[in-house]
Motif scaffolding. Sequence first.
Motif, short mmCIF file in Angstrom:
data_model
loop_
_atom_site.label_atom_id
_atom_site.label_comp_id
_atom_site.label_asym_id
_atom_site.label_seq_id
_atom_site.Cartn_x
_atom_site.Cartn_y
_atom_site.Cartn_z
N ASN A 108 1.08 12.48 5.06
CA ASN A 108 1.77 11.46 4.27
C ASN A 108 3.18 11.20 4.77
O ASN A 108 3.63 10.05 4.88
CB ASN A 108 1.80 11.86 2.79
CG ASN A 108 0.42 11.86 2.16
OD1 ASN A 108 -0.47 11.13 2.59
ND2 ASN A 108 0.24 12.69 1.15
N HIS A 134 -8.49 -1.73 -6.29
CA HIS A 134 -7.06 -1.43 -6.32
C HIS A 134 -6.48 -1.76 -7.69
O HIS A 134 -7.01 -2.60 -8.42
CB HIS A 134 -6.32 -2.20 -5.23
CG HIS A 134 -6.29 -3.68 -5.45
ND1 HIS A 134 -7.28 -4.51 -5.01
CD2 HIS A 134 -5.39 -4.47 -6.09
CE1 HIS A 134 -7.01 -5.75 -5.35
NE2 HIS A 134 -5.87 -5.75 -6.02
N LYS A 135 -5.41 -1.07 -8.03
CA LYS A 135 -4.63 -1.34 -9.23
C LYS A 135 -3.16 -1.36 -8.81
O LYS A 135 -2.74 -0.58 -7.97
CB LYS A 135 -4.86 -0.26 -10.29
CG LYS A 135 -6.29 -0.19 -10.80
CD LYS A 135 -6.44 0.90 -11.85
CE LYS A 135 -7.87 0.98 -12.35
NZ LYS A 135 -8.05 2.06 -13.36
N ASP A 136 -2.40 -2.27 -9.41
CA ASP A 136 -1.01 -2.38 -8.98
C ASP A 136 -0.10 -2.70 -10.15
O ASP A 136 -0.53 -3.13 -11.22
CB ASP A 136 -0.86 -3.43 -7.88
CG ASP A 136 -1.55 -4.74 -8.23
OD1 ASP A 136 -1.20 -5.33 -9.26
OD2 ASP A 136 -2.44 -5.16 -7.47
N LYS A 145 -8.80 7.51 -1.18
CA LYS A 145 -7.80 7.00 -2.12
C LYS A 145 -6.42 7.02 -1.47
O LYS A 145 -6.13 7.89 -0.63
CB LYS A 145 -7.78 7.82 -3.41
CG LYS A 145 -9.06 7.71 -4.23
CD LYS A 145 -8.97 8.49 -5.52
CE LYS A 145 -10.24 8.37 -6.35
NZ LYS A 145 -10.44 6.98 -6.83
N VAL A 166 -2.02 5.75 -2.36
CA VAL A 166 -1.01 5.17 -3.25
C VAL A 166 0.21 4.81 -2.42
O VAL A 166 0.75 5.65 -1.70
CB VAL A 166 -0.60 6.15 -4.37
CG1 VAL A 166 0.45 5.50 -5.28
CG2 VAL A 166 -1.81 6.59 -5.18
N VAL A 184 4.09 -0.61 -6.89
CA VAL A 184 3.25 0.58 -6.75
C VAL A 184 1.80 0.12 -6.78
O VAL A 184 1.39 -0.60 -7.70
CB VAL A 184 3.50 1.60 -7.88
CG1 VAL A 184 2.57 2.80 -7.71
CG2 VAL A 184 4.96 2.04 -7.89
N LYS A 223 -2.38 1.38 -6.06
CA LYS A 223 -3.35 2.45 -5.84
C LYS A 223 -4.63 1.83 -5.28
O LYS A 223 -5.13 0.84 -5.83
CB LYS A 223 -3.65 3.18 -7.15
CG LYS A 223 -2.42 3.82 -7.78
CD LYS A 223 -2.76 4.50 -9.10
CE LYS A 223 -1.53 5.13 -9.73
NZ LYS A 223 -1.84 5.80 -11.01
N TYR A 224 -5.16 2.44 -4.21
CA TYR A 224 -6.33 1.89 -3.53
C TYR A 224 -7.48 2.87 -3.47
O TYR A 224 -7.28 4.07 -3.33
CB TYR A 224 -5.98 1.52 -2.09
CG TYR A 224 -5.18 0.27 -1.94
CD1 TYR A 224 -5.80 -0.97 -1.88
CD2 TYR A 224 -3.80 0.32 -1.85
CE1 TYR A 224 -5.07 -2.12 -1.73
CE2 TYR A 224 -3.05 -0.83 -1.70
CZ TYR A 224 -3.70 -2.06 -1.65
OH TYR A 224 -2.96 -3.20 -1.50
N ASP A 225 -8.69 2.31 -3.53
CA ASP A 225 -9.90 3.02 -3.11
C ASP A 225 -10.39 2.32 -1.85
O ASP A 225 -10.34 1.09 -1.76
CB ASP A 225 -10.99 2.93 -4.19
CG ASP A 225 -10.61 3.66 -5.46
OD1 ASP A 225 -9.75 4.56 -5.39
OD2 ASP A 225 -11.15 3.31 -6.52
N LYS A 241 0.92 8.20 -0.32
CA LYS A 241 0.02 9.34 -0.46
C LYS A 241 -1.40 8.88 -0.13
O LYS A 241 -1.86 7.85 -0.62
CB LYS A 241 0.08 9.91 -1.88
CG LYS A 241 1.46 10.44 -2.26
CD LYS A 241 1.48 10.97 -3.69
CE LYS A 241 2.87 11.47 -4.06
NZ LYS A 241 2.94 11.96 -5.46
N ASP A 260 4.10 3.09 -2.61
CA ASP A 260 5.23 2.77 -3.49
C ASP A 260 6.37 2.28 -2.60
O ASP A 260 6.84 3.03 -1.73
CB ASP A 260 5.62 4.03 -4.27
CG ASP A 260 6.79 3.80 -5.24
OD1 ASP A 260 7.56 2.85 -5.04
OD2 ASP A 260 6.94 4.62 -6.16
#
Length: 238
Positions: free
Chosen positions: A37, A165-167, A106, A108, A148, A150-152, A99, A110
């Motif tokens: 990371n 994804h969520k953001d 997965k 993340v 920020v 988050k991904y799959d 990360k 930021d």
Amino acid sequence: MRVSLCLFAVAYFIAGACAGKLPTFIKACSVSDPKLNQCIESAITVAGPKFAQGIPELGIKPLDPAELGKVVVNNPALKIILEDTVVTGLGGFKINSFKMNVEKGKAVLDFTANVTLKAHYDMDGKVLIVPIRGNGQAKIKITNLRIVIKYDFKSVDGYWTVTDHKDSYKMDRAQFKFTNLFNGNKELADTTIRFLNENWEIIMQEIAPPAMDQIIVACVEEVRKLFLAVPADQLLSQ
């Protein structure tokens, strides 16, 4: 705020070098590195701004400036049309953290950037109880826009693809300049601009979502080119 998909692609892009295809400013990271990371964060810091300038050899267009074209805000209280919209500043982003869990697929991201949007605007409606109308040049400066996401992800036929994804995002401040408000009535325009800058969060709730959606369109197209060009096993070396 899927705009960060473009920077997430930078992370993948930097994570491993495809010899003969990727520019020399890309630093390769290895999946076996216990500090993977941190390696990617460092590499993004160096190569990310250059990625934002575009990479002709991969057919990747510049993202700073990002040319958005037409952006429309249309709700019962306020209607805004932005034409020839250009956003600058994405290339000056700062990575807060990255990360990645390769086994679980997965990640993340930021990051923070100061961005400026310029466009020709046509606006009519109300902000709270204050009427506003005009047609001219718009400039919106956003300070410390923090995103920020988050991904799959998974590998399909040897190439990475984002499956979900969520953001989220927030900003410290936005400042507005609109020329020719109220047909050039300076006194009324100055009072309104002062009100907008004091209540910037309210108007940004209307402007930010459609503008960011347009940024996403530009970013996703360049990400698609990258993922189609470079196999997954070369994006992250063993």
